[in-house]
Every structure is written in C-alpha cells, then in structure tokens.
Design a protein around this motif. Structure first.
Motif, PDB file in Angstrom:
ATOM      1  N   ASP A  59       6.148  28.420  56.263  1.00 23.34           N
ATOM      2  CA  ASP A  59       6.485  29.630  55.520  1.00 23.34           C
ATOM      3  C   ASP A  59       6.829  29.277  54.077  1.00 23.34           C
ATOM      4  N   HIS A  60       7.681  28.260  53.898  1.00 26.22           N
ATOM      5  CA  HIS A  60       8.022  27.856  52.541  1.00 26.22           C
ATOM      6  C   HIS A  60       8.559  26.432  52.487  1.00 26.22           C
ATOM      7  N   PHE A  61       8.405  25.828  51.324  1.00 25.91           N
ATOM      8  CA  PHE A  61       8.985  24.536  50.979  1.00 25.91           C
ATOM      9  C   PHE A  61      10.059  24.790  49.914  1.00 25.91           C
ATOM     10  N   VAL A  62      11.189  24.095  50.029  1.00 22.83           N
ATOM     11  CA  VAL A  62      12.309  24.336  49.109  1.00 22.83           C
ATOM     12  C   VAL A  62      12.656  23.070  48.331  1.00 22.83           C
ATOM     13  N   PHE A  63      12.878  23.247  47.029  1.00 21.54           N
ATOM     14  CA  PHE A  63      13.235  22.136  46.144  1.00 21.54           C
ATOM     15  C   PHE A  63      14.492  22.508  45.357  1.00 21.54           C
ATOM     16  N   GLN A  64      15.270  21.495  44.976  1.00 22.64           N
ATOM     17  CA  GLN A  64      16.461  21.703  44.155  1.00 22.64           C
ATOM     18  C   GLN A  64      16.323  20.912  42.856  1.00 22.64           C
ATOM     19  N   THR A  65      16.709  21.546  41.755  1.00 20.33           N
ATOM     20  CA  THR A  65      16.581  20.914  40.445  1.00 20.33           C
ATOM     21  C   THR A  65      17.845  21.148  39.622  1.00 20.33           C
ATOM     22  N   LEU A  66      17.945  20.455  38.507  1.00 22.65           N
ATOM     23  CA  LEU A  66      19.070  20.598  37.590  1.00 22.65           C
ATOM     24  C   LEU A  66      18.562  21.164  36.266  1.00 22.65           C
ATOM     25  N   LYS A  67      19.113  22.290  35.826  1.00 22.94           N
ATOM     26  CA  LYS A  67      18.647  22.906  34.588  1.00 22.94           C
ATOM     27  C   LYS A  67      19.304  22.217  33.394  1.00 22.94           C
ATOM     28  N   VAL A  68      18.693  21.134  32.949  1.00 20.61           N
ATOM     29  CA  VAL A  68      19.146  20.396  31.777  1.00 20.61           C
ATOM     30  C   VAL A  68      17.998  19.498  31.330  1.00 20.61           C
ATOM     31  N   ASN A  69      17.766  19.416  30.032  1.00 24.62           N
ATOM     32  CA  ASN A  69      16.723  18.534  29.484  1.00 24.62           C
ATOM     33  C   ASN A  69      15.350  18.762  30.115  1.00 24.62           C
ATOM     34  N   GLY A  70      15.043  20.008  30.485  1.00 25.94           N
ATOM     35  CA  GLY A  70      13.733  20.301  31.062  1.00 25.94           C
ATOM     36  C   GLY A  70      13.589  19.960  32.524  1.00 25.94           C
ATOM     37  N   TYR A  71      14.682  19.570  33.197  1.00 25.53           N
ATOM     38  CA  TYR A  71      14.618  19.150  34.595  1.00 25.53           C
ATOM     39  C   TYR A  71      14.720  20.311  35.584  1.00 25.53           C
ATOM     40  N   GLY A  72      14.803  21.538  35.113  1.00 27.67           N
ATOM     41  CA  GLY A  72      15.008  22.679  35.985  1.00 27.67           C
ATOM     42  C   GLY A  72      13.756  23.183  36.674  1.00 27.67           C
ATOM     43  N   ILE A  73      13.753  24.472  36.974  1.00 27.96           N
ATOM     44  CA  ILE A  73      12.661  25.099  37.723  1.00 27.96           C
ATOM     45  C   ILE A  73      11.296  24.798  37.106  1.00 27.96           C
ATOM     46  N   ASP A  74      11.201  24.885  35.785  1.00 24.84           N
ATOM     47  CA  ASP A  74       9.908  24.723  35.119  1.00 24.84           C
ATOM     48  C   ASP A  74       9.279  23.357  35.352  1.00 24.84           C
ATOM     49  N   SER A  75      10.107  22.339  35.605  1.00 19.41           N
ATOM     50  CA  SER A  75       9.565  20.999  35.792  1.00 19.41           C
ATOM     51  C   SER A  75       8.684  20.904  37.023  1.00 19.41           C
ATOM     52  N   LEU A  76       8.894  21.780  37.987  1.00 15.81           N
ATOM     53  CA  LEU A  76       8.043  21.825  39.177  1.00 15.81           C
ATOM     54  C   LEU A  76       7.096  23.018  39.172  1.00 15.81           C
ATOM     55  N   SER A  77       7.595  24.180  38.761  1.00 11.55           N
ATOM     56  CA  SER A  77       6.796  25.404  38.872  1.00 11.55           C
ATOM     57  C   SER A  77       5.533  25.360  38.017  1.00 11.55           C
ATOM     58  N   SER A  78       5.595  24.729  36.853  1.00 10.73           N
ATOM     59  CA  SER A  78       4.443  24.721  35.954  1.00 10.73           C
ATOM     60  C   SER A  78       3.235  24.059  36.604  1.00 10.73           C
ATOM     61  N   PHE A  79       3.486  22.988  37.348  1.00 14.08           N
ATOM     62  CA  PHE A  79       2.378  22.305  38.036  1.00 14.08           C
ATOM     63  C   PHE A  79       1.729  23.235  39.058  1.00 14.08           C
ATOM     64  N   PHE A  80       2.540  23.850  39.913  1.00  8.06           N
ATOM     65  CA  PHE A  80       1.993  24.674  40.984  1.00  8.06           C
ATOM     66  C   PHE A  80       1.365  25.958  40.447  1.00  8.06           C
ATOM     67  N   MET A  81       1.890  26.476  39.356  1.00  6.95           N
ATOM     68  CA  MET A  81       1.292  27.677  38.780  1.00  6.95           C
ATOM     69  C   MET A  81      -0.067  27.370  38.153  1.00  6.95           C
ATOM     70  N   ASP A  82      -0.289  26.121  37.750  1.00  5.18           N
ATOM     71  CA  ASP A  82      -1.612  25.710  37.286  1.00  5.18           C
ATOM     72  C   ASP A  82      -2.642  25.799  38.405  1.00  5.18           C
ATOM     73  N   TYR A  83      -2.176  25.767  39.649  1.00  5.20           N
ATOM     74  CA  TYR A  83      -3.069  25.835  40.802  1.00  5.20           C
ATOM     75  C   TYR A  83      -3.055  27.215  41.460  1.00  5.20           C
ATOM     76  N   GLY A  84      -2.611  28.218  40.743  1.00  6.79           N
ATOM     77  CA  GLY A  84      -2.735  29.586  41.229  1.00  6.79           C
ATOM     78  C   GLY A  84      -1.497  30.193  41.838  1.00  6.79           C
ATOM     79  N   TYR A  85      -0.420  29.427  41.951  1.00 10.62           N
ATOM     80  CA  TYR A  85       0.826  30.020  42.436  1.00 10.62           C
ATOM     81  C   TYR A  85       1.344  31.031  41.415  1.00 10.62           C
TER      82      TYR A  85
END
Length: 310
Positions: free
Chosen positions: A56-82
């Motif tokens: 159903d879903h995979f869950v990740f945890q990140t730290l919002k500092v120096n670019g290490y937050g959500i965008d550090s993972l989401s940008s890759f997957f959104m490049d693939y259509g997420y």
C-alpha cells in the motif's frame, strides 16, 4: 527482478519503469535485512499468498535542514511520474508529511514481488528542525553537511548513512527532545516501515481482522495506540501495525545501545459507498478509499516506539 516490456502507455515522465522498480526492490531488501521481525512477518505473508505481495505504501523519515527534507526524496520519485496526493501536519511533533500517489501503469492480472503489480504510495515525513531547541539543532547540523542530501535515494537503496555515524551521547541527547530526529540520525534514509495492501492479498490475509488475530496468536507485539485495529473516521481505512523492534547498534564512540528500528503495517482500503454495488471483479483501485487519516497516522507514529530504551 527481470526487465519487461510495457504493452501499454504509462504516465512515466522519464527514465525506465524497470529502473524504478529496481530502486524499490533494493530499498525493500535493505529494510528486510535490517529488521528481522519485519522480515519474519514479510515471509509469513509471502508463504500464505504464494509470493504475490502488493504494498500500500512505503514510509520514509527526513530532516528539514540543508535540503535534507521531503524534497530530497520526492523530487526523484516525481521525475518518474509520482504526484502529490496530500499532506498531513503534526504540529505537536514538529512533523510535516507529504504522500505521493504512484504513476498510472499497465498491470497484468498476475504479478509477483515488485515485478509488475501496482506501485506503492510513498509517504515522506520531515522534522522541522528549526522548531527544535538550539542544542538539538546544533547536534543535527554537526552531522548533516551541505550537498549530502543529493544522495538521499542512494542512501535509501544501500542502507548507508550519508553522514558520519553519531556518538551515543549525541543520539541520547537528541532522543530526549525528538525520537524522530534521533531515529533519522542513526538510521538515515532507510525505509521507516512498509504497509501491505490487504485487499490485494489472498486467502486468510485478505481480511485485516484475520491478520490481526493471526499476528496476536503468533505473539507479535502490536501497536495499541488508538486500538490495535485503527479505523479512520469514515470507517473505510483500516490499519494494524507492529511496534518497532529494537536492535543493538554500535555508535561511533564504541558504545553499543539497544535502540528502536522499524516496524511493519497492514492497510485495508474499503470500497467507497458510491461503488458498493459493483461486482467484486469490477472493483479497481480508484473505487477504494484513498489517502490517509490523521488520527490513524498519529496513533501509528506515536505508538510504534513505546518500547524504546532511550
């Protein structure tokens, strides 16, 4: 995972679907390798369901500092259509969550592993580091160097930290204010937990109440915050999860401590009221309840680590 040709057009924006599935497979194997209890449950599901497992879903945890937050993972997957599916905020925990819906793909009638079944939703949480005490911020900043966030996805697949392993004293001090922060500091971008898609499983595991009973009989420790069976306000999203297992970890100063690792979840999405008269064979994923529920998510987040020793 072998390569395969897609007979229908998908919504991928770029790159190869096979590559994306291999990324997920490596993230999955890293998670299972690091979490023996989760692996035992995963193998149990696999044995019952003849190797056909949908997530159903995979869950990740990140730290919002120096670019290490959500965008550090989401940008890759959104490049693939997420695409962004929705958001949840937990202000008392200083945590913000974004969930992504998977791209539309061609799915044959039968699929195994992460080979050709529906791709999982992604849930990416970030801790708002700026909201923490100065002492906690300084600990985090000491380890998270600029530019390292670009390697977030690689870190997830390898199960390796981007930064240096922390000292036990830094970990303990950080855990006093935020278990979330301490968890990320020692586990990095390793997947926090996965959730099976119950309605896509077979046999006795196709009903979440049977799963709950089965896990209890086998004496797996289940998260009881908000009740062991967590039900959304509309009654259409049902979830059961274990609590985090604990593992012995050696810190950079040579001290070994038992700390929380990851857990595993089962999610059942019921058919929306407007589609209740559809024949079972006609029901598609979009006929079921989508998204997440604040209270369910809060109880899973808060109840997962009550056995922590830190």
């Amino acid at each position: 995972m072998g390569s395969f040709d897609l007979p229908h057009t998908s919504s991928f924006k770029g790159g190869s679907e096979t590559f994306l599935r291999n990324v997920f497979e490596n993230i999955l194997q890293t998670y299972l390798r690091k979490n023996p209890t989760a692996k035992t449950i995963w193998e149990l599901v696999q044995s019952v369901d003849n190797e056909k497992i949908c997530y159903d879903h995979f869950v990740f945890q990140t730290l919002k500092v120096n670019g290490y937050g959500i965008d550090s993972l989401s940008s890759f997957f959104m490049d693939y259509g997420y695409k962004v599916g929705g958001k949840l905020d937990f202000p008392k925990k200083n945590v913000r969550v974004l969930w992504l819906s998977p791209p539309v793909i061609y799915v044959p009638n039968e699929g195994h592993g992460l080979g050709n079944e529906p791709l999982p939703r992604l849930v990416i949480a970030e801790l708002l580091v700026d909201e923490l005490s100065r002492e906690s911020q300084e600990i985090i900043q000491k380890y998270l160097k600029p530019e390292g966030s670009k390697q977030a996805v690689l870190s997830s697949t390898l199960g390796s930290l981007i930064w240096e392993k922390p000292t036990s004293s830094d970990f303990k001090q950080l855990a006093k204010e935020s278990e979330f922060a301490a968890w990320v500091l020692i586990h990095g971008y390793t997947m926090n937990h996965l959730a099976f898609s119950v309605h896509q499983l077979k046999h006795r595991f196709s009903d979440i109440n049977c799963i709950k009973k089965d896990l209890e009989e086998k004496e797996f420790e289940l998260n009881s915050d908000g009740g062991i069976l967590k039900v959304s306000e509309d009654g259409l999203l049902l979830q059961v999860s274990t609590i985090s297992e604990t593992l012995a970890v050696e810190f950079s100063d040579g001290v070994t401590e038992t700390i929380p690792a990851s857990y595993i979840e089962f999610t059942q999405r019921l058919v929306l009221p407007e589609f209740k008269d559809l024949h079972y064979d006609q029901i598609k994923e979009y006929h079921r309840r989508d998204g997440f529920d604040f209270d369910n998510a809060k109880n899973i987040l808060e109840g997962a680590r009550f056995n922590s020793n830190v």
